[in-house]
Design an enzyme around this catalytic site. Structure first.
Site, PDB file in Angstrom:
ATOM      1  CG  ASP A   1      -4.725  14.733  35.540  1.00 28.05           C
ATOM      2  OD1 ASP A   1      -3.528  14.626  35.811  1.00 28.05           O
ATOM      3  OD2 ASP A   1      -5.587  13.914  35.893  1.00 28.05           O
TER       4      ASP A   1
ATOM      5  CD  GLU B   1       0.013  14.376  34.423  1.00 26.45           C
ATOM      6  OE1 GLU B   1       0.532  13.838  35.405  1.00 26.45           O
ATOM      7  OE2 GLU B   1      -1.130  14.101  34.033  1.00 26.45           O
TER       8      GLU B   1
END
Length: 600
Positions: free
Chosen positions: A267, A309
């Site tokens: 993330d 990401e």
């Protein structure tokens, strides 16, 4: 120097991998923390790697060996992914296990369970403010449940992915609690500055959530200053300049791999390293951190994938796959989201022009070996328009105005068939758009058979863009069943402020049996079968066409044609369509064809 020598043939495989890959890991550690810190840091890292490898279950060790022998296993044409929240899909982890047959019926080979780990109490950014990396959110189940699910998935050749938030922890994580209580060891896990410095830094930094969480710092009296919080005030950024943060996250990652996770969605990787005078995004040390984690996995758990990401313009994405640093290629992430291609698909539908997706497909080639895009038509997040500004600026002098027009169309302006909703904006500014795939494509607004047929074709079109572009095409839960926008979140005080819940409906298990759902799932199955037949996987090829609304993508041995237009278009030459078995010379409105053979 304490690098292990190559062991004899009777030594565990981890020792051979440790000897072979140690230079790559050591190189990153030295870049991040300096030569003086390298040897003690290396000794501690090697000990963590050996402990994790020795604790690995026999079936995972066997999987490691199989994937070392087939390092491109995740670039095979049959690969199809699925992404969902546990509670939205099955209620609990055990409930997900009960519906694995649904995933198998779709041909899924990769399952990403979003926000699975224990989140902070109260608002948690949809579960992405993690309070405990090694525990499951209690209402969803236990880690033992996850291990059973992972085993069931492996039996069905499905790899389980979990989010690993590297940039921040929740403010009630035990590290943060210890820091707040005055523990100097854990206080150095975070970044604390004075009010004046916070104001100075904020003046030069962009904001991720300017409406709901403005600023990049939060005053925390117990910490004696302002804590860096790039996302929300309750998400405290980790101080990756501290090598103890690296070691703690390394242990965390390997422990999760040993619980059966075969992939990590990293993330917010673009934000990891903070440096004054920059926007603190996509800095080289952020890449060194991820390359170090990749090297560690390649040693102790090589069956495991890393997925970045990195929601950035296409030009900034290639470094997340790795880079040639002179001494050879340094691999980073196995997978990176092709976010720009997703956004471009919706721009194409709004404009009835293939110009932007053609440019993105052309920029998506040239992947290194052992790397693949993760492509998708929609996901759990909004359509972030700003991500393609850089791509569009290369082909248009007024990219912002063009994207604003596309966004307004998807928000239902004029005679639009789309039913999207602005995100982080009242619609006057360019930011993001929320909505399920079906609602954005017109199924919610369809009130007659013709409008419904057009919507179903548009759904197939954006799914075809994802599947034909060669990446690990991933469905978001409910999109295979045509689920519409869910406005019930507005009545929930814990979710009403977060507009992205609009496109995170609970799975309706009656929906897959409806005619629309059977049509959508059938189209997906046909597209996947055509890709397998063509051998298409990995980087796509952009093919020029004579019509501005017609996108052509080279996929394996074939050429896929997508008509982003409400009018019929002719192909440059007729060909045999794998999807219908017919010879195709023209495409209807919003039509597509998977033509055998490469276009001339």
């Amino acid at each position: 120097m304490t690098i292990a020598t190559i062991p004899d043939s009777d030594a565990p495989p981890v020792e051979a991998r440790l000897a072979a890959i140690a230079p790559r890991l050591r190189r990153q550690l030295q870049r991040l923390y300096g030569a003086a810190a390298l040897e003690p840091l290396w000794d501690r890292s090697a000990a963590i790697l050996r402990r994790a490898a020795s604790a690995r279950a026999a079936d995972l060790v066997a999987l490691d060996s199989a994937r070392v022998a087939d390092p491109d296993w995740f670039v095979h044409p049959e690969m199809l992914g699925y992404s969902t929240y546990v509670d939205r899909f099955g209620g609990t982890v055990a409930g997900v296990e009960a519906h694995v047959d649904h995933l198998e019926s779709l041909g899924v080979r990769y399952l990403h369970l979003l926000a699975l780990l224990k989140a902070r109490a109260g608002d948690s950014d949809g579960g992405f403010a993690v309070a405990d990396y090694l525990a499951v959110e209690p209402r969803l189940g236990t880690m033992a449940d996850v291990e059973r699910l992972a085993a069931r998935l492996r039996a069905g050749r499905i790899s389980l992915c979990v989010d690993l938030a590297l940039n921040h922890t929740a403010d009630d994580h035990r590290w943060a609690q210890a820091a707040r209580a005055g523990d100097p060891f854990y206080r150095d896990f975070y970044m604390v500055v004075s009010a004046g410095e916070a104001a100075a830094r904020d003046a030069e930094l962009p904001q991720v959530f300017p409406t709901t969480a403005p600023g990049n710092f939060t005053h925390v009296p117990e910490m004696g200053g302002h804590v860096r919080t790039t996302f929300y005030p309750f998400q405290w950024d980790l101080n990756w300049r501290n090598p103890n943060v690296f070691l703690a996250m390394l242990e965390t990652m390997l422990a999760l791999a040993n619980h059966g996770f075969e992939a990590f969605r990293l993330d917010s990787t673009a934000f990891l390293w903070k440096q004054d005078g920059t926007d603190c995004r996509n800095l080289p040390p952020s890449h060194y951190i991820v390359r170090a984690l990749r090297a560690a996995l390649d040693i102790a758990a090589p069956a495991t994938l890393l997925k970045a990401e990195a929601i950035v313009p296409t030009a900034f994405v290639p470094p997340y796959f790795g880079a040639d640093e002179g001494d050879g290629f340094e691999p980073e992430c196995h997978l990176v989201y092709n976010n720009s291609l997703m956004v471009a698909g919706w721009v194409a539908l709004a404009e009835q022009s293939a110009q932007l997706p053609h440019a993105i497909v052309a920029a998506s080639g040239g992947l290194p070996r052992g790397a693949n895009w993760l492509s998708y038509a929609r996901c759990h997040d909004d359509i972030g328009w700003g991500a393609v500004l850089g791509d569009l600026a290369a082909i248009d002098a007024a990219p912002t105005e063009r994207l604003v027009a596309a966004a307004r169309f998807l928000h239902g302006a004029g005679d639009s068939w789309a039913r999207g909703v602005p995100f982080q904006s009242d619609g006057a500014a360019l930011h993001g758009t929320n909505g399920t795939l079906a609602s954005l494509a017109g199924l919610e607004a369809a009130h007659d058979d013709a409008a419904r047929e057009a919507a179903l074709r548009r759904i197939a079109l954006v799914n075809a863009l994802s599947i034909a572009s060669g990446g690990l095409a991933t469905l978001y839960m409910g999109d295979e069943a045509g689920l519409l926008n869910d406005r019930s979140y507005l009545a929930d005080p814990d979710r009403a402020h977060e507009g992205r819940w609009l496109h995170r409906p609970a799975m309706d298990w009656d929906a897959p049996a409806t005619p629309d759902a059977r049509r959508i799932a059938g189209d997906i199955a046909a597209l996947r079968a055509a890709r397998i037949a063509s051998g298409g996987a990995g980087a796509p090829r952009a093919v020029a066409t004579a019509h501005p609304a017609l996108l052509a993508i080279g996929c394996g041995t074939d050429t896929v044609f997508l008509n982003f237009s409400a009018a019929a278009v002719s192909l440059d030459a007729a060909g045999h369509d794998r999807l219908t078995g017919a010879t195709i010379a023209a495409l209807p409105a919003w039509g597509m064809a998977w033509i055998e053979g490469e276009a001339a």
